[in-house]
Every structure is written in C-alpha cells, then in structure tokens.
Write an enzyme that holds these catalytic residues in place. Sequence first.
Site, PDB file in Angstrom:
ATOM      1  N   LEU A 520       0.840  -1.204   0.000  1.00 54.64           N
ATOM      2  CA  LEU A 520       0.000   0.000   0.000  1.00 54.64           C
ATOM      3  C   LEU A 520       0.867   1.243   0.000  1.00 54.64           C
ATOM      4  CD1 LEU A 520      -2.619   1.666   0.404  1.00 54.64           C
ATOM      5  CD2 LEU A 520      -2.357   1.254   2.868  1.00 54.64           C
ATOM      6  N   ASP A 521       1.550   1.468   1.103  1.00 53.08           N
ATOM      7  CA  ASP A 521       2.457   2.599   1.266  1.00 53.08           C
ATOM      8  C   ASP A 521       3.715   2.068   1.917  1.00 53.08           C
ATOM      9  OD1 ASP A 521       3.818   4.911   1.850  1.00 53.08           O
ATOM     10  OD2 ASP A 521       2.305   5.769   3.177  1.00 53.08           O
ATOM     11  N   PRO A 522       4.672   1.619   1.096  1.00 48.55           N
ATOM     12  CA  PRO A 522       4.811   1.880  -0.340  1.00 48.55           C
ATOM     13  C   PRO A 522       4.129   0.826  -1.211  1.00 48.55           C
ATOM     14  CG  PRO A 522       6.761   0.776   0.463  1.00 48.55           C
ATOM     15  CD  PRO A 522       5.865   0.961   1.666  1.00 48.55           C
ATOM     16  N   ARG A 641       5.037  14.231   1.666  1.00 50.94           N
ATOM     17  CA  ARG A 641       4.335  12.987   1.975  1.00 50.94           C
ATOM     18  C   ARG A 641       3.959  13.018   3.446  1.00 50.94           C
ATOM     19  NH1 ARG A 641       6.448   8.374   1.999  1.00 50.94           N
ATOM     20  NH2 ARG A 641       4.947   7.100   0.877  1.00 50.94           N
TER      21      ARG A 641
END
Length: 882
Positions: A520-522, A641
């Site tokens: 997902l993130d990342p 971010r």
Amino acid sequence: MDCHQESVLLFLYSLVQEMFLLEHKRYLSYFLTLLWIQADFLSYLAKDPTQSARTSKRVFQVYGCVTTSQHMVQHKDPTKEFDKADYYAHPENYSPIFHEKIAPYASVIVNCMYWEKRFPPLLTAQQLQDLMRKGCPLLGISDITCDIGGSLEFVNQTTSIDSPFFRYDPFNDSYHHDMEGKGVICASVDILPTEFAKEASKHFGDILSEFIGSLASTTDITELPAHLRRACIAHGGAVTTLFEYIPRMRNSDSEKLPETLANCHSNKKYNILVSLSGHLFDQFLINEALDIIEAAGGSFHLVKCQVGQSANAMSYSELEVGADDNAVLHQIIDSLMSLANPSENDGFLSKETNKISLKVGKVLERGNMMELDDKEKPGVLILGAGRVCQPVAEVLTTAGSVSSRQLFKMCQESDFEGQSDIQVIVASLYLKDAEEIIEGLPNATAIQLDVMDHENLHKYISQVEVVISLLPASCHFIVANACIELKKHLVTASYIDDSMSKLDERAKGAGITILGEMGLDPGIDHMMAMMMIDQAHVQGGKIRSFISYCGGLPSPEAANNPLAYKFSWNPAGAIRSGRNPATYRSHGETVSINGESLYDSAVSFRIPDLPAFALEILPNRNSLVYGDLYGIDHEASTIFRGTLRYEGFAEIMGTLARIGFFDTEAHPILTLTKRPTFGAFLLELLKIKSEDFDGTMTAEDIKERILALGLCKVQVTALKTAKTILYLGFHEQTEIPVSCRSAFDVACLRMEERLAYSSEEQDMVLLHHEVEVEFPDGRPVEKHRATLLEFGKTKNGKTTTAMAFTVGIPAAIGALLILEKKIKTRGVLRPIEPQVYVPGNHKFTIHSFSFLELVLILLFLCGFAALDILQAYGLKLLEKTE
C-alpha cells in the site's frame, strides 16, 4: 450446559440423594445440602450456613456452581461486555479472570470444558501457586477433560481407576503419588464416565433406548423432525436423497471405467475441468450440481475433493465434466453458473458463499485434452502467515480459474492460451497459522518453516518460481540471498533499504526480479503517483506540486476511544514512527522537523470529496527522496508525503510523549524485584509522591497535574490526554508484567490491550494524492486529485482488514505479473516501472463479474496492469481534475 457438565450434575445429584437416604435411615448424624448457585456467589459465602440449622443435627452446606466462558475471561477493553461469539473467534482479545473471580473461593474444581491452545488457560501453575500462598481453600481438582498440560496447566498426567489421584505441591512445584502432605489432590481419569453411578447410567440409558427405538422403527423418514431427517445418511438399506452424492462420486472413480478409457477418465468427446467451492456438502449443493450434469446427458469424474472441517470452512471439489456435444457442455456450464451465481443476470455479485469456477484450458478431442500435472503448475511460496497472508493466498489460488460462462467460451477459441493453476505453499514458524490460511483454498499447502533454517529455506524456495516475503523487513535480506542463489524471483511489500538495493547487480546476474515496495504505502501510492505524473508529462506539463497522504485508521464507527485510533498489530512501530524526523519541500523551501517536534507539526486537513472526515497530517520521514524516485525533483517546488490521522490524535500523543510514556530507556522503578502497579508508575511519571496520593485519581486531577508540570498549555488538550490515560488503564492497581522494562514497553502493552479491534469493528485505509501541473504554453494550472478509500470486510465469519487487503493484493499481483512475464526487468525494482502500472490496450466488458473475477480476467486475458487491477478488485479510487 454441555454433556460433561450434565454428567457431573447427575453424579453429584446421585451423591446428594444417597446422603439423604442415609440420613433418614439414621446411619449418619449430619445432613448435607447441595445448593446450586450462580458463579457470582460471593454474597452466598458471606452468610452463616449454621443459622438455619436445627440444634439436634450438624448441617453442612456445599455450594456448587457451573461456570461458563463468561466467568473465565473478560474483554481487554473495559468498555466492552463479554460476547461468546467474539471470544470464540478472537480469544486473544480476552484476559483470564477465573483465577481472580472464582478459584480463590473454591474447595473443589471439576473441569469439564472444551479447550484449545488459542484460549487462555483456566488455571496456570503460577496462578495456582499464588492462590495457595494467599490461603486459597482448594483441596482437590477433578479434570474430566484430561487435557494434559491444557486448560489446567499443572495437570501433567492421567490417572487410572485403581489409582485415581496424584498430589501436586504448588509450593515446591512437585508431584507425588500419595495423599499425605501439602498441595492439591488431582484426579484425571481419562475413562471416568465408566465409573458413573448405576442409577445415573440406567436413567440415561432408559431415555436413550426409547429415542433409538423410535428412530430405528420409523418407516417413513419424512415424518421425522427436519434436523433428524437431514442427519439420516442411510435408511431402508440405501443412502437417503441428501447423501446420494456419496455413491455417485465414488462410482465416478477411474477404476470403475473401462481400461481403454482409464487414462482420459471420461468417455465423452468434449471435456473440461470444473471447480466447485463453498458449502457444498453441509448445504447439499453438490447434489444439485451432479443432477445438472447428468440431466443434460453429461458425465463427470471426481479429480479432487477437500471437505471443510468446520461450519465456517469451505469445501472444494474438482470435477472433469464431459459431453459428446460441445453445445451440451456449454449448457451444463451455463446451468452450473446459474446455480452458483443466481443473481448474476441482475448485475450483482451473489452473496452466496458457493461459486463455480472453470479451470482455464482448451477443450480438445478425446485423448488429447490438456492435462495439468501438479509438477507443471507454477509455484509461489508465501513466507509468513500473518494478517496480510489471507488475501495474498486467495488471489493466487484463484488465479487459474475464473467463474464466468464468457471465459468458458473464450476457452473454446483456438488462439486462447490459458493460465494453469498456481501451486501455493504457505510457510509459517507455526504450522497451525499456515493451516488456517489455506483452509478451503484449492492448490494450497501449509508447511512449518523457520527462515533461519538454511537447509529447509532453500528446499522450499527451490520448488517454486516466485517467493513472496511477508516477514519483517529484517528477514528480507536472508530470503533475497537464497532467491539469488537459487535463481527465483522475490516480491515484498516492504521499503527497499540499502542492504536490499546493494543486491541489484547480483539479482541481474542471476536473471531474477526482486520487486519491493509492492504493498500500500509503499506500493499503490507509487503506482497512483506515476500514473498522474506520466499523464501530466504526456500532455506537455510539468509537476509544480506533488502531495501524498496515507493512513490506516479505524472506520468512523470504530474510532470510539479518546485517541480515535486502534492497532491491528503491535503498536511499537506506529509509536516509533511518531518520533522520526521529517523533511519536505514547500514552495521551494526545504523544511526539516526533528522527531521530538513531529506531533507538534500536525495540521488539520479535509479531503474535498470526503468532507465528513476530520483529519490531520503528520509529515512522513524524508519526502525529498521521492522527487528523484518519481523524476520530478527539478520541476516540483513542493514535495510532501504525510501520514493521516483523525484530528486530535497528535496533540494527545505529543502530550503523552512529554509526560515520558514513550521513553525507551529502562526505568528504575521497573527494574525492582517488587513489581510496581500501573497506578504507581503513573504517579512516578507525573512526579506525585505516594504519600501525597489519596488513592483516587480523576481526569480532572491528571489534567491539573499535566498543566502544573508545563507539559501542555491547552486545558482542552490536557483533559483529552487525561481521559486517554484513564482509558488505557494507567491508573489501575494491577502489577506491571516483568517483560516491561521501560515506559515505552508499558505504553505498548496498554495500547495493544485497550486499542485493539473487536471482531465486529472494521479498519479503514485512506490514500490521497494531489498534483498541480503547469504548462509552458500558458494554459492554466491544473489540479489533479486521486483518492483511494477502502474498509475492512467480514466474509464467512473471517475478517480481512483493509490494511491487509491493500498490502496483500498488490504483493499477489506482483507475483502474478512476474509469472505471466509481464515484468521483464531484472534486478531490484519498485512498482514505478511502466511495465507494472501502465494499462494495456485491450478492453473488456466487465459489468457482470465479481471483483475477484475482474482482477483475474484483466490480468490474464487483457494484459491490464496492477493499478487497473486494484481498482477492478473493488478499491475505491476517486479521480478529479480542476
């Protein structure tokens, strides 16, 4: 009350009857009464039982109670009441209380309950030792269950009828086969039911014989109650209608066929493999499926069958279906599809758990049908059986089959090359965890594996084409080295650190792909970003601003605590991330924030398309590296971010940090032999002397102390923090476990206990990108937004968190893209390569497919790339341009 408890009650009731008869025959000079009371019986024990006695007799009262699971455990969240279904599904959310609420007042304990290792023990050896030192009146234990080392941890042996007792001395932790000395007398006769009183056995037998006689003499089973009728497997010398599938499936065995047809299994001209999964046998849907095949003039051969081992588990059957006419085979598949998806024509996904799927393969002339041997099937090894593993395994094991009549017809096309099934191996340090993951999944195997076991790690990696590591990031380097040595591809969802980056040349030399940051993130954030950036560049624009936010949060209804936050796993990582320094660029200026000030830097935020979410943003580490990564460092004046949280989170966490709750150094009070209570530790952190403490602490008291110490200047924030401290139980007078050596350890323990999701609660993932694009030809600046919103899901009693879903699905897709040779780049790479995220040119009509089917169709038939597949899988991706 289960049968064990009923048996015990019958036995005790018989005992009381015998005593009553003896008393009236004047063989004894006392009278015994057995009083059945509820488990909350402390009020009864406060009474003087001799008050009602006659002077001519000695009266003895025995208090008995039947305890159930609600008396044995309580929810770790004090705001939640006991829920039996939730306890059975998530015992890890409950703490044992039997040793505190019941055992201290018991003289005899009769243990009759069903128990598994996932449940808390009824009584541990340590708990018994503590109880006896405090003067517990416990004399004896009868362990009917005889689970050695089970719910009664100190019962380590069975006993016999001839020698029914052993003595356990908790003071010395020793065992003796005599009745003398200190300790508890234990009986654990594993054939104890044979010793029931004759009267009890006769009573039970009389009732049972009448029941059996009536059932056996029934000539028309339709007259039986529905639950008995459904349970009758055979009647009148033949199997009943509901169980006709048993001989039909047995007779389909190739051994019953003529020898000349044994190799191809079917005597029909056209054949195809069909998979049925769901509640096939307990709902008897298998009968309907076989009826459909035979009524149309087709035949079937049973290839594989896996029966679910619990009410919630799916069953799986694989049939080779044949027909002499291709049109008849079409008709059979259509009818089976109607059985599995009755609402398909309405454009909605059926809510039934059963579904039919067709194995992708050509239907050729008899004797030339494509046979898929297990050895020829591509294999994937999944390392780690945590929460993320379930969606990964489900996608991979379904990759070779899609439940659609359209896809079946595509199989008939001569130029169509189908994807064979994927053999999936799920490996875990604990075999049971892996077995739970694969339950009901076809083509899946569970194994026990320790990645530090070099020999076995190499053994299993050598059997597959792709490895997916869902282990902690610290383990990836070990796995990656093994994959390079054995020339096998690797996919992870973790950040690519320096140690992994240095493997790039070796991976290229081995001809393998190590695809990292595929989560997902990342992961999804990379693919969304590159799609938006590439679109801007194609239009001749330059990125002026790139902003990305992501957060794993409780769904709004589950954000029901002062922090409006919960953890689906150990909170240590999340707490540490709140202490990391951050760097970003804002309007051309580089901004750096040290870790101690990170919570103070949070700002409120609203997403225009989701205005109901009151959010805040925390800078997330070094944002500048993404300028180079995305190729926008020289054009973007803003690169940021951030991490999303509900508004108010940061001010509370910041105040807790200043109090000292997140300090990682060993605290002196936690190194003492005598363990402090949570309340005493709180006094220490708030610098309150114990002699100045009156024994109670309210939110107002804590708020005033926080303000007085200068740890917070805003009264509202101080009060919110005080309420959080009370909610987490830092004021409670219970001892802190020995494992806690620092304030950080104490905070993690309490947050893990009190900020956990219940079985009914869902988490939420929110990912949001904002990109500003400027054009050199004078066109106005464009603002693009993309938002992904996903909630956790519960299906068939199993909950898949949104975090597991959005991390696991990309990892599975990465493996599938490598298997399909869609990713050709070798070395260490991220999903910022066009071959991963750029969509293909094919189009497909998708409105009639489920999300899972859509993933597979887009991937294997159309060449669509990962981002499109994720959207197809049901991830809500909102895009908007201004």
